[in-house]
Enzyme design. Sequence first.
Site, PDB file in Angstrom:
ATOM      1  NE  ARG A  28      38.739  93.520  13.612  1.00 22.17           N
ATOM      2  CZ  ARG A  28      38.747  93.638  12.678  1.00 22.17           C
ATOM      3  NH1 ARG A  28      38.166  93.271  12.108  1.00 22.17           N
ATOM      4  NH2 ARG A  28      39.887  91.940  12.482  1.00 22.17           N
ATOM      5  NE  ARG A  32      42.198  93.867  11.217  1.00 28.16           N
ATOM      6  CZ  ARG A  32      41.241  94.617  10.111  1.00 28.16           C
ATOM      7  NH1 ARG A  32      40.673  93.714   8.974  1.00 28.16           N
ATOM      8  NH2 ARG A  32      40.926  95.612  10.086  1.00 28.16           N
ATOM      9  NE  ARG A  41      48.167  86.618  14.516  1.00 28.59           N
ATOM     10  CZ  ARG A  41      48.475  85.668  14.245  1.00 28.59           C
ATOM     11  NH1 ARG A  41      49.498  85.245  14.780  1.00 28.59           N
ATOM     12  NH2 ARG A  41      48.033  85.494  12.837  1.00 28.59           N
ATOM     13  CG  ASP A  77      37.330  86.655  14.564  1.00 25.70           C
ATOM     14  OD1 ASP A  77      37.821  87.693  13.931  1.00 25.70           O
ATOM     15  OD2 ASP A  77      36.674  85.778  13.992  1.00 25.70           O
ATOM     16  CE1 TYR A 155      34.197  85.491   7.103  1.00 23.00           C
ATOM     17  CE2 TYR A 155      31.737  85.871   9.022  1.00 23.00           C
ATOM     18  CZ  TYR A 155      33.496  85.821   7.967  1.00 23.00           C
ATOM     19  OH  TYR A 155      34.079  87.603   8.117  1.00 23.00           O
TER      20      TYR A 155
END
Length: 351
Positions: A28, A32, A41, A77, A155
């Site tokens: 990651r 973010r 973004r 993702d 998920y």
Amino acid sequence: MGDLSAAPLLVRALRGEPVERTPVWFMRQAGRSLPEYKEVRKQGSLLEICHRPELAAEVTLQPVRRHGVDAAILFSDIVTPLDAIGFGVEVKAGVGPVVADPIRSHADLARLRDFEPDEDMPALRKTIELIVAELGPQGIPLIGFAGAPFTLASYLVEGGPSKQQSLTKAMMLADPELFEALLRRLSAIAVASLRTQVDAGAQVVQVFDSWIGTLSRDQYRRFVLPVMTDLFTELKDLGVPRTIFGVGTGHLLDLLAETGADCVGIDWRIDLRDARALVPDRCTLQGNLDPSVMLAPQSVIETEVRRVLDSAPDQGHVFNLGHGVLPETPPEVPGEIVRLVREHTAKKSLA
Ligand code: 1CP
């Protein structure tokens, strides 16, 4: 810049070859935690960015420029392929992947059709080609990745993020046949995605089974290992190092190696010496700094980086976190850790 005819440092370390210093990258590392990601973004949602090669390539390259890591990992993702086949998944800000119509029965499986990357998501190949054109001359490899069947299933069955994956495990125990069929469909999607990623230029692949640590050994062996073994077998002819990673897997490490993966990602809960004793020598180890360390003062960071390096095997180690970079990580810290790892391991001679 190293010898360009040789395989990249990361690839050589993942093969277990002796290396001039320990390679370092961070799960990651894009996204973010970086202000330059937040800027990009503004032009679209996470999934929209993944469909725009220039933007996805730019975001992939940001941590390489800023931190000087030894690899890029594709910006994407684990649910991107599911979105691309029109399954109906949304990535909600501050939450994660959400599925409006979860999978509960055999009939629902029909909605999980095969993923054909070049048709369903032409941006995948295009993005990788752009990244490799920039990184190739620098000798920096691109890591391709996919979500593992169990973690993706969690998920799809729960409808979104969950702590214990209880509905998923209930399906696994109550209807093993349905559960296996679900995992096999998700495995085919992961394999299709990874094969295209390598064909387009990725030199390493990693399969994220982030939530697999909620299973017992017996459950893993019965319900997941056969599917994962087939998944890794189907990737073998690609000839690139294949890593498996999950969180809270101290009790599963030997079984993760049994999948046939070449490298096992280790989280921060277990000492790398103990991990080394559990994982056969043919597998390399990746990890395992606690991501929270990145929020601590410099002196603590130095001590903890040193602790990981001291516990690491002399050969066959890739420095990484035990899980992903936390969103609140100060953007300059990963680069400082890269410098520390270089300083502390560069003395290794190849003599
Ligand atoms: O829109 C946004 O910016 C939201 C934040 C975000 C980002 C940047 C999400 C939602 N996904 C991503 C991209 C992403 N996801 C990358 C590439 C960029 C990066 O390096 O950050 C990668 C490698 C992933 C992989 C991923 N997604 C995993 C496996 C790795 C891990 O961290 O365990 C998992 C489990 C996901 C699901 C997911 N996507 C997003 C969130 C918040 C989550 C986790 C939700 C949960 O806790 O269940």
